[in-house]
Design a protein around this motif. Structure first.
Motif, mmCIF file in Angstrom:
data_model
loop_
_atom_site.group_PDB
_atom_site.id
_atom_site.type_symbol
_atom_site.label_atom_id
_atom_site.label_comp_id
_atom_site.label_asym_id
_atom_site.label_seq_id
_atom_site.Cartn_x
_atom_site.Cartn_y
_atom_site.Cartn_z
ATOM 1 N N ASN A 103 10.208 -3.951 13.256
ATOM 2 C CA ASN A 103 11.015 -3.027 14.053
ATOM 3 C C ASN A 103 12.188 -3.735 14.722
ATOM 4 O O ASN A 103 13.286 -3.176 14.836
ATOM 5 C CB ASN A 103 10.143 -2.338 15.104
ATOM 6 C CG ASN A 103 9.171 -1.349 14.495
ATOM 7 O OD1 ASN A 103 9.368 -0.877 13.380
ATOM 8 N ND2 ASN A 103 8.107 -1.039 15.213
ATOM 9 N N LYS A 155 13.701 9.537 11.248
ATOM 10 C CA LYS A 155 13.538 8.118 11.539
ATOM 11 C C LYS A 155 13.073 7.309 10.332
ATOM 12 O O LYS A 155 13.650 6.266 10.014
ATOM 13 C CB LYS A 155 12.525 7.946 12.687
ATOM 14 C CG LYS A 155 12.239 6.494 13.054
ATOM 15 C CD LYS A 155 13.490 5.794 13.566
ATOM 16 C CE LYS A 155 13.169 4.427 14.129
ATOM 17 N NZ LYS A 155 12.616 3.480 13.130
ATOM 18 N N ASP A 156 12.031 7.782 9.636
ATOM 19 C CA ASP A 156 11.546 6.989 8.506
ATOM 20 C C ASP A 156 12.543 6.958 7.364
ATOM 21 O O ASP A 156 12.653 5.970 6.630
ATOM 22 C CB ASP A 156 10.185 7.486 8.017
ATOM 23 C CG ASP A 156 10.178 8.949 7.645
ATOM 24 O OD1 ASP A 156 11.182 9.640 7.912
ATOM 25 O OD2 ASP A 156 9.175 9.419 7.078
ATOM 26 N N ASP A 159 15.201 4.199 8.130
ATOM 27 C CA ASP A 159 14.739 2.853 7.794
ATOM 28 C C ASP A 159 14.699 2.653 6.286
ATOM 29 O O ASP A 159 15.071 1.590 5.770
ATOM 30 C CB ASP A 159 13.350 2.613 8.388
ATOM 31 C CG ASP A 159 13.353 2.614 9.915
ATOM 32 O OD1 ASP A 159 14.453 2.480 10.494
ATOM 33 O OD2 ASP A 159 12.283 2.758 10.513
ATOM 34 N N PHE A 178 6.140 2.102 3.034
ATOM 35 C CA PHE A 178 5.996 3.401 3.697
ATOM 36 C C PHE A 178 4.747 4.160 3.248
ATOM 37 O O PHE A 178 4.531 5.292 3.661
ATOM 38 C CB PHE A 178 7.246 4.251 3.453
ATOM 39 C CG PHE A 178 8.465 3.723 4.151
ATOM 40 C CD1 PHE A 178 8.748 4.096 5.458
ATOM 41 C CD2 PHE A 178 9.326 2.833 3.517
ATOM 42 C CE1 PHE A 178 9.866 3.607 6.112
ATOM 43 C CE2 PHE A 178 10.447 2.335 4.166
ATOM 44 C CZ PHE A 178 10.722 2.722 5.473
#
Length: 202
Positions: A103, A155-156, A159, A178
């Motif tokens: 992160n 959000k995912d 990334d 993921f």
């Protein structure tokens, strides 16, 4: 920004020169709990046991060793500050540590999508630096606009797009990261790119 060395407990950074202790999940969890009690020796042992794995994770994202080293120091500073938040039953200790490092690296990528920029002193030493500075400014403006559009995604998806297109991760790597089928990753990326394209054209 790279934390000053005095912000980390003594003997943490650089402890990798010694033989690392056993890094079993039980041992790492025990060390994290001791770090939560502000045990500096346990922090140094934790760093020595786990820093190589976390560095590998961060390097994979940032592709720059010096930048990755900075992020690792920042990550362990967060570990020192947040160790009491670790819960044994919620995740494995390594997963918890890697999550903090990952992160932190993705946050850095979000702040600097085009990579860390050359500082002004280095620009002053470059021939034809006015042109170079202008080019860097234009590149940064384009990167800022792209970053803004990526931030409009879930959000995912944000990334995933950054890792795929700014850092070259394969669809298989993303699927593993993921925990999704490869075809799902491809679909998500396709939809995300369409959304980004609309944003850039608006």
């Amino acid at each position: 920004m790279k934390p000053d060395s005095h912000q980390l407990p003594d003997n943490a950074i650089g402890a990798t020169s010694s033989q690392p202790p056993s890094d079993t999940p039980e041992r790492v969890a025990e060390l994290i709990h001791r770090v939560a009690q502000k045990d500096r020796r346990s922090f140094a042992l934790l760093y020595r046991a786990t820093a190589p794995k976390l560095l590998g994770t961060v390097l994979r994202i940032l592709r720059d060793r010096e930048w990755a080293d900075d992020v690792i120091q920042d990550s362990y500073l967060k570990v020192w500050q947040k160790a009491e938040q670790f819960q044994d039953g919620k995740s494995s200790p390594i997963t918890w540590l890697v999550s903090i490092a990952r992160n932190s690296a993705i946050d850095e990528l979000r702040k600097h999508p085009a990579g860390r920029t050359t500082n002004s002193n280095e620009l002053d030493e470059m021939p034809g630096r006015q042109s170079t500075a202008q080019e860097q400014l234009e590149d940064q403006q384009a990167a800022n606009k792209l970053n803004h559009c990526i931030d409009q995604l879930e959000k995912d998806r944000q990334d995933m797009v950054r890792l795929a297109y700014l850092n070259g991760w394969s669809r298989e790597d993303l699927a593993s990261q993921f925990e999704q089928p490869v075809n799902t990753v491809k679909t998500w990326l396709h939809r995300a790119l369409k959304q980004i394209k609309r944003c850039l054209e608006s």
